[in-house]
Motif scaffolding. Structure first.
Motif, PDB file in Angstrom:
ATOM      1  N   PRO A  40       1.990 -11.870  -0.754  1.00 45.80           N
ATOM      2  CA  PRO A  40       1.598 -11.635  -2.151  1.00 45.80           C
ATOM      3  C   PRO A  40       1.303 -10.147  -2.350  1.00 45.80           C
ATOM      4  N   ILE A  41       1.658  -9.642  -3.514  1.00 46.54           N
ATOM      5  CA  ILE A  41       1.438  -8.235  -3.841  1.00 46.54           C
ATOM      6  C   ILE A  41       0.522  -8.155  -5.054  1.00 46.54           C
ATOM      7  N   LYS A  42      -0.477  -7.315  -4.956  1.00 47.28           N
ATOM      8  CA  LYS A  42      -1.424  -7.124  -6.056  1.00 47.28           C
ATOM      9  C   LYS A  42      -0.864  -6.055  -6.993  1.00 47.28           C
ATOM     10  N   ASP A  43      -0.517  -6.462  -8.216  1.00 49.20           N
ATOM     11  CA  ASP A  43       0.102  -5.544  -9.178  1.00 49.20           C
ATOM     12  C   ASP A  43      -0.839  -4.462  -9.680  1.00 49.20           C
ATOM     13  N   ASP A  44      -2.109  -4.764  -9.761  1.00 43.95           N
ATOM     14  CA  ASP A  44      -3.061  -3.827 -10.362  1.00 43.95           C
ATOM     15  C   ASP A  44      -3.984  -3.205  -9.316  1.00 43.95           C
ATOM     16  N   LEU A  45      -3.420  -2.775  -8.226  1.00 42.14           N
ATOM     17  CA  LEU A  45      -4.178  -2.179  -7.129  1.00 42.14           C
ATOM     18  C   LEU A  45      -4.751  -0.828  -7.556  1.00 42.14           C
ATOM     19  N   THR A  46      -6.048  -0.641  -7.329  1.00 42.29           N
ATOM     20  CA  THR A  46      -6.695   0.632  -7.651  1.00 42.29           C
ATOM     21  C   THR A  46      -6.847   1.463  -6.381  1.00 42.29           C
ATOM     22  N   TYR A  47      -7.169   2.744  -6.549  1.00 38.52           N
ATOM     23  CA  TYR A  47      -7.357   3.604  -5.383  1.00 38.52           C
ATOM     24  C   TYR A  47      -8.469   3.090  -4.477  1.00 38.52           C
ATOM     25  N   ARG A  48      -9.543   2.600  -5.054  1.00 37.89           N
ATOM     26  CA  ARG A  48     -10.636   2.057  -4.234  1.00 37.89           C
ATOM     27  C   ARG A  48     -10.171   0.863  -3.410  1.00 37.89           C
TER      28      ARG A  48
ATOM     29  N   VAL B 281      -3.412  -4.383   2.356  1.00 36.66           N
ATOM     30  CA  VAL B 281      -2.538  -3.533   3.159  1.00 36.66           C
ATOM     31  C   VAL B 281      -1.079  -3.598   2.709  1.00 36.66           C
ATOM     32  N   TYR B 282      -0.563  -4.773   2.419  1.00 30.04           N
ATOM     33  CA  TYR B 282       0.857  -4.872   2.076  1.00 30.04           C
ATOM     34  C   TYR B 282       1.147  -4.301   0.690  1.00 30.04           C
ATOM     35  N   SER B 283       0.226  -4.478  -0.233  1.00 32.66           N
ATOM     36  CA  SER B 283       0.389  -3.848  -1.549  1.00 32.66           C
ATOM     37  C   SER B 283       0.375  -2.334  -1.399  1.00 32.66           C
ATOM     38  N   PHE B 284      -0.555  -1.826  -0.613  1.00 31.96           N
ATOM     39  CA  PHE B 284      -0.635  -0.384  -0.371  1.00 31.96           C
ATOM     40  C   PHE B 284       0.659   0.134   0.257  1.00 31.96           C
ATOM     41  N   LEU B 285       1.143  -0.552   1.283  1.00 28.78           N
ATOM     42  CA  LEU B 285       2.362  -0.111   1.965  1.00 28.78           C
ATOM     43  C   LEU B 285       3.576  -0.153   1.037  1.00 28.78           C
ATOM     44  N   LEU B 286       3.617  -1.133   0.147  1.00 34.13           N
ATOM     45  CA  LEU B 286       4.714  -1.209  -0.821  1.00 34.13           C
ATOM     46  C   LEU B 286       4.635  -0.056  -1.813  1.00 34.13           C
ATOM     47  N   TYR B 287       3.469   0.157  -2.394  1.00 34.58           N
ATOM     48  CA  TYR B 287       3.329   1.169  -3.444  1.00 34.58           C
ATOM     49  C   TYR B 287       3.415   2.595  -2.924  1.00 34.58           C
ATOM     50  N   THR B 288       3.213   2.792  -1.640  1.00 38.10           N
ATOM     51  CA  THR B 288       3.321   4.139  -1.082  1.00 38.10           C
ATOM     52  C   THR B 288       4.674   4.382  -0.414  1.00 38.10           C
TER      53      THR B 288
END
Length: 120
Positions: free
Chosen positions: A80-88, A96-103
């Motif tokens: 699952p990926i969190k669409d509204d991930l904030t910097y915090r 981790v997987y949302s971060f790795l995708l968005y970066t």
């Protein structure tokens, strides 16, 4: 991309279109035109730290380490990926997987649940 660089570096994908970092493209084109070295290379290597990635690996539970091994060997996982991930929230291991995708470390291969658009 020119000169066979596409298989070497696949860039990012937005709306089904491959998008490349402009700096890397310009550096590669300059190299093709002005140098005897024609092979693609990483123009951004060693320009930033990967401390947060190292911390993710260090803090990973056994399942996550196994998933990292799958990814590192070129495999795919479904997460699952969190669409509204904030910097915090990027600093939290459960994102981790949302971060790795968005970066740019990971890319979406397919959406499993397109209605909710939160699983890739």
């Amino acid at each position: 991309m020119v000169g066979g660089a596409h298989p070497w570096r696949d860039g990012y994908e937005f709306g089904g279109c491959d998008v490349y970092n402009p700096w890397s493209v310009l550096m590669y084109m300059d190299r093709l035109l002005n140098s005897s070295r024609k092979m693609p290379e990483s123009f951004w290597a060693n320009t930033s730290g990967n401390d947060i990635i190292y911390r993710y690996v260090k803090e990973a539970n056994p399942l996550m380490r196994e998933e990292f091994d799958v990814l590192a060997s070129g495999g795919m996982i479904e997460k699952p990926i969190k669409d509204d991930l904030t910097y915090r929230e990027m600093d939290q291991i459960n994102n981790v997987y949302s971060f790795l995708l968005y970066t740019g470390y990971l890319k979406v291969v397919s959406c499993v649940n397109e209605e909710e658009k939160d699983t890739v």
